[in-house]
Design a protein around this motif. Structure first.
Motif, short mmCIF file in Angstrom:
data_model
loop_
_atom_site.label_atom_id
_atom_site.label_comp_id
_atom_site.label_asym_id
_atom_site.label_seq_id
_atom_site.Cartn_x
_atom_site.Cartn_y
_atom_site.Cartn_z
N ILE A 1 -4.26 -30.26 41.94
CA ILE A 1 -5.72 -30.41 41.97
C ILE A 1 -6.32 -29.63 43.14
O ILE A 1 -7.42 -29.09 43.02
N SER A 2 -5.61 -29.56 44.24
CA SER A 2 -6.15 -28.82 45.39
C SER A 2 -6.32 -27.34 45.05
O SER A 2 -7.28 -26.70 45.49
N GLU A 3 -5.40 -26.80 44.23
CA GLU A 3 -5.52 -25.41 43.81
C GLU A 3 -6.67 -25.23 42.82
O GLU A 3 -7.39 -24.23 42.86
N VAL A 4 -6.85 -26.19 41.93
CA VAL A 4 -7.98 -26.15 41.00
C VAL A 4 -9.28 -26.11 41.79
O VAL A 4 -10.20 -25.35 41.47
N GLN A 5 -9.35 -26.91 42.83
CA GLN A 5 -10.55 -26.95 43.67
C GLN A 5 -10.82 -25.60 44.32
O GLN A 5 -11.97 -25.17 44.44
N LEU A 6 -9.74 -24.90 44.71
CA LEU A 6 -9.90 -23.62 45.40
C LEU A 6 -10.23 -22.46 44.46
O LEU A 6 -10.98 -21.56 44.82
N MET A 7 -9.67 -22.48 43.23
CA MET A 7 -9.80 -21.29 42.38
C MET A 7 -10.81 -21.41 41.25
O MET A 7 -11.16 -20.42 40.63
N CYS A 8 -11.29 -22.64 40.96
CA CYS A 8 -12.14 -22.81 39.77
C CYS A 8 -13.62 -22.92 40.12
O CYS A 8 -14.00 -23.44 41.18
N ASP A 9 -14.45 -22.44 39.20
CA ASP A 9 -15.90 -22.56 39.34
C ASP A 9 -16.39 -23.89 38.79
O ASP A 9 -17.31 -24.49 39.34
N LYS A 10 -15.78 -24.32 37.69
CA LYS A 10 -16.15 -25.58 37.04
C LYS A 10 -14.89 -26.39 36.75
O LYS A 10 -13.79 -25.85 36.74
N VAL A 11 -15.10 -27.68 36.53
CA VAL A 11 -13.99 -28.56 36.18
C VAL A 11 -14.40 -29.45 35.02
O VAL A 11 -15.52 -29.96 34.97
N SER A 12 -13.48 -29.62 34.06
CA SER A 12 -13.63 -30.63 33.01
C SER A 12 -12.52 -31.65 33.20
O SER A 12 -11.35 -31.27 33.34
N ILE A 13 -12.89 -32.92 33.23
CA ILE A 13 -11.92 -34.00 33.37
C ILE A 13 -11.93 -34.81 32.08
O ILE A 13 -12.98 -35.29 31.64
N ILE A 14 -10.75 -34.94 31.47
CA ILE A 14 -10.63 -35.69 30.22
C ILE A 14 -9.85 -36.98 30.49
O ILE A 14 -8.88 -36.99 31.25
N ASN A 15 -10.29 -38.06 29.88
CA ASN A 15 -9.62 -39.35 30.03
C ASN A 15 -9.78 -40.13 28.73
O ASN A 15 -10.88 -40.20 28.18
N ASN A 16 -8.67 -40.64 28.21
CA ASN A 16 -8.70 -41.38 26.95
C ASN A 16 -9.36 -40.58 25.82
O ASN A 16 -10.10 -41.13 25.01
#
Length: 301
Positions: A193-208
């Motif tokens: 997740i720390s790498e996602v935070q550094l390299m991504c512009d947006k985030v989608s979080i899926i649950n259930n």
């Protein structure tokens, strides 16, 4: 003209009558990097498989570079490069031979294209070795080279940093950012997740099976907490709550998501109540903390 390379609109999927993907929507613009996060069993892998055409949605639509995959699958897939569930290569062939074989599929990639992707992923010195002697990290690099061979507009990567050491992860981040600067839309699923935070512009979080957040990283991380340690935390808790502020006592400190503009007011009331302030700080949430909070501390894939 719509600059979105990927549009996922209200897709649903049932497996053995179980509704596992529920009205999932997301989008990626040209030159944008989207991180895709989810706990085990949340539906992340199933969603990725539908996006790259390995599984079919029961309803909703997936449009890639302007082409709906349910109506023009072949055309849509021409714009996709992907590495799903690890790179699949012939172990008894060299890395170069594997790429050479892939180069004749679809739009024929030439030797310059091969040279370009090999240099991009840093495999120049080992590309003629047989794949069976490659480390996991080297196989990941080869898989990325294969995904880039036909110059995709959308790059879909599932756990692309598996097997990479810290230097390799840093180099991968540089590669991703370079590709995005060339206008490629990139979808990355990763447990780092720390790498996602550094390299991504947006985030989608899926649950259930549902998207619970789809927003720019800076928006997701704009929330902050105020932390107090005092000479009497129980009385301080009562004082802060009397001001209409939600606050919790955790591990001998008080934590609240109150706006920072109210800190001075709260501190003044604590002082007037003869409660000494030992420590006051503003703590910004990390993407990992937000993820664990939203998914109730489930483990990610």
């Amino acid at each position: 003209m719509d600059e979105r390379i990927l549009i996922v609109d209200q897709i649903n999927k049932k497996i053995r009558r179980k509704h596992i993907i529920k009205n999932v929507s997301m989008d990626i613009k040209a030159g944008e990097v989207l991180g895709f996060l989810g706990p085990n069993g949340a539906g992340k892998s199933t969603t990725l498989r539908m996006i790259v055409g390995l599984s079919k949605a029961d309803s909703g639509s997936i449009v890639i570079a302007g082409h709906d995959i349910s109506k023009n699958y072949v055309k849509a897939m021409q714009y996709v490069g992907c590495m799903i569930e690890g790179p699949d290569m012939y172990n008894n062939m060299s890395g170069y031979k594997n790429l050479e074989m892939l180069s004749v599929m679809g739009d024929h990639a030439d030797k310059e294209d091969l040279k370009r992707v090999i240099e991009l992923v840093g495999l120049e010195n080992r590309i003629h070795d047989k794949v069976r002697v490659y480390s996991m990290g080297m196989k990941q690099r080869l898989g990325l080279a294969a995904a880039l061979l036909h110059k995709p507009k959308l790059l879909v990567l599932d756990e692309p940093t598996n097997g990479l050491d810290p230097q390799g992860i840093y180099e991968f981040r540089e590669i991703v950012q370079g590709l995005a600067s060339e206008g490629i839309g990139i979808l990355i699923s990763s447990h780092l997740i720390s790498e996602v935070q550094l390299m991504c512009d947006k985030v989608s979080i899926i649950n259930n099976g549902e998207i619970i957040r789809h927003a720019p990283v800076e928006t997701l991380l704009s929330s902050q907490e105020v932390v107090w340690r005092t000479s009497d935390n129980l009385r301080a808790l009562s004082v802060i709550e009397s001001l209409g502020v939600d606050v919790e006592l955790e591990q001998e400190q008080l934590i609240s998501s109150v706006d920072a503009s109210r800190i001075a007011e709260i501190n003044r009331h604590l002082h007037n109540a003869d409660i000494d302030l030992v420590h006051v700080a503003i703590k910004e949430k990390t993407l990992e903390e937000l993820f664990l909070e939203l998914t109730e501390n489930q483990k990610i894939m």
